[in-house]
Design a protein around this motif. Structure first.
Motif, PDB file in Angstrom:
ATOM      1  N   CYS A 261      -8.742   1.255  -4.721  1.00 13.44           N
ATOM      2  CA  CYS A 261      -8.506   0.367  -3.576  1.00 13.44           C
ATOM      3  C   CYS A 261      -8.297   1.195  -2.313  1.00 13.44           C
ATOM      4  O   CYS A 261      -7.923   2.361  -2.376  1.00 13.44           O
ATOM      5  N   CYS A 264      -3.269  -0.641   1.470  1.00 12.44           N
ATOM      6  CA  CYS A 264      -2.905  -1.408   2.666  1.00 12.44           C
ATOM      7  C   CYS A 264      -1.387  -1.452   2.730  1.00 12.44           C
ATOM      8  O   CYS A 264      -0.719  -0.738   1.969  1.00 12.44           O
ATOM      9  N   CYS A 267       0.730  -1.517  -0.464  1.00  6.27           N
ATOM     10  CA  CYS A 267       0.687  -0.445  -1.464  1.00  6.27           C
ATOM     11  C   CYS A 267       2.112  -0.033  -1.870  1.00  6.27           C
ATOM     12  O   CYS A 267       2.947   0.240  -1.012  1.00  6.27           O
ATOM     13  N   CYS A 297      -1.381  -1.880  -5.849  1.00  5.36           N
ATOM     14  CA  CYS A 297      -0.379  -2.906  -6.173  1.00  5.36           C
ATOM     15  C   CYS A 297      -0.993  -3.892  -7.172  1.00  5.36           C
ATOM     16  O   CYS A 297      -2.144  -3.745  -7.576  1.00  5.36           O
TER      17      CYS A 297
HETATM   18  S1  SF4 Z   1      -3.527  -5.486  -1.746  1.00  3.56           S
HETATM   19 FE1  SF4 Z   1      -2.894  -3.938  -3.238  1.00  3.56          FE
HETATM   20  S2  SF4 Z   1      -4.771  -3.564  -4.369  1.00  3.56           S
HETATM   21 FE2  SF4 Z   1      -5.407  -4.538  -2.465  1.00  3.56          FE
HETATM   22  S3  SF4 Z   1      -5.787  -2.896  -0.999  1.00  3.56           S
HETATM   23 FE3  SF4 Z   1      -3.663  -3.474  -0.752  1.00  3.56          FE
HETATM   24  S4  SF4 Z   1      -2.575  -2.050  -2.085  1.00  3.56           S
HETATM   25 FE4  SF4 Z   1      -4.690  -2.016  -2.734  1.00  3.56          FE
END
Ligand code: SF4
Length: 352
Positions: A261, A264, A267, A297
């Protein structure tokens, strides 16, 4: 994905190119061929990474003669890149080169005939390789798609008139869209195997993106028997990029599939990017054919991890490890890499 375009098989040393064979990866050494030790090192590193054949420049007699020693310490077929000269081509053939790449735009017909005759005698293949940027000895160059394709086909007819059929064709442009149009046209008009690639595509991501655009469309349409990703970078990166492109097109099955991933604000761990990079390196270097998901996550982490052979999802500064759709353990960030390698190795032993 279309079935591969049927092409004539061509022998290059111990390899067969075209016909029903898989798409072969090739690259080119970026040092002078007479630097024998360096060239051997590059060829062997690329071969280990997955190159099926390697090209070397033949600029002078030292380069042509060096082929003999290089062949003694390498095991994949070698292609000699020769411009303007028949003498060097003949010398490279005598020293064991497996294939010659010539450019008909800069090699006069009388010189081509002597190369053809010698190649025939030694079972050496020839790539008729045109580039949009190549010029005649008088400084003219051909840039139109029709002009380039017509010249390639005219050269093929010339070779055939001397009963030479061990031919591979390439006509490259530095524009991916033009490359696609050129090869689509060529594929309709010839059954000889095609060496495809976007030439001089640039460095790092620029070259990788351009090459991926040009190569993917052609490969999805079944066009292309061997590829080179031409980067202003180490030849090893060309080979790795070629494998990644072919793998994502289902044309190189024995290779890892890595899902990670972008991270974001959600995380839940600090070192996800580093983990993704290190695990990718480990899987690629060891050619481990598994699917792995590396997620920050549980939002998409659970689903992606369950769809992979092994998956990790960040949760409160720890990682949940999934294997074969089930949670097998939760690990602190600092221990994650080692734990993951352990699980990967167990799985890859089971898959062997
Ligand atoms: S929501 Fe979770 S899985 Fe999706 S990009 Fe963000 S950290 Fe990664």
């Amino acid at each position: 994905m279309k079935l591969r375009e049927k092409t004539k098989p061509v022998k290059i040393g111990n390899l067969s190119l075209g016909g029903n064979n898989t798409v072969l990866i090739q690259s080119m050494c970026d040092v002078k061929t007479s630097n024998i030790d360096e060239v051997i090192k590059e060829i062997n590193a690329c071969a280990k990474a997955g190159a099926a054949l390697m090209r070397v420049s033949i600029l002078d007699k030292e380069d042509a003669i060096a082929i003999k020693k290089i062949k003694e310490k390498t095991s994949i077929p070698l292609v000699g890149d020769i411009h303007f000269s028949d003498e060097l081509a003949l010398l490279a053939i005598e020293n064991g080169i497996d294939k010659i790449r010539i450019n008909p735009i800069n090699t006069p017909k009388n010189k081509l005939i002597s190369i053809i005759e010698k190649a025939k005698k030694h079972n050496v293949a020839i790539r008729i390789g045109l580039n949009e940027g190549s010029t005649t000895p008088e400084g003219k160059n051909i840039t139109s798609i029709k002009g380039l394709v017509d010249l390639a086909l005219k050269s093929v007819s010339f070779f055939e008139s001397y009963k030479f059929y061990n031919i591979v064709i390439s006509v490259k442009s530095s524009s991916p869209l033009k490359t696609i149009k050129i090869y689509e046209k060529l594929a309709k008009k010839t059954k000889y195997p095609l060496h495809i690639g976007v030439t001089e595509s640039g460095f790092d991501d620029i070259g990788i993106i351009r090459s991926t655009i040009g190569l993917s469309k052609l490969l999805m349409d079944g066009i292309g028997n061997t590829i080179r990703v031409s980067l202003t970078k180490d030849p090893l990166l060309e080979v790795i990029t070629a494998k990644r492109i072919l793998h994502d097109l289902n044309l190189y099955p024995n290779y890892p599939t890595i899902i990670s991933c972008p991270t974001c604000g959600r995380c839940e761990v600090d070192n996800l990017k580093e983990i993704a990079q290190n695990i990718t390196k480990y899987l690629e270097n060891n050619n481990i054919n598994i699917k792995i998901a590396i997620m920050g996550c549980i939002v998409n982490g659970i689903g992606e991890s369950k769809n992979a052979d092994i998956g990790i999802a960040g949760a409160n500064k720890k990682f949940i490890i999934f294997k074969n759709k089930k949670i097998i353990k939760t690990v602190e960030e600092n221990y994650l890499y080692d734990e993951l390698i352990k699980e990967i190795n167990k799985l890859s032993i089971l898959n062997k």
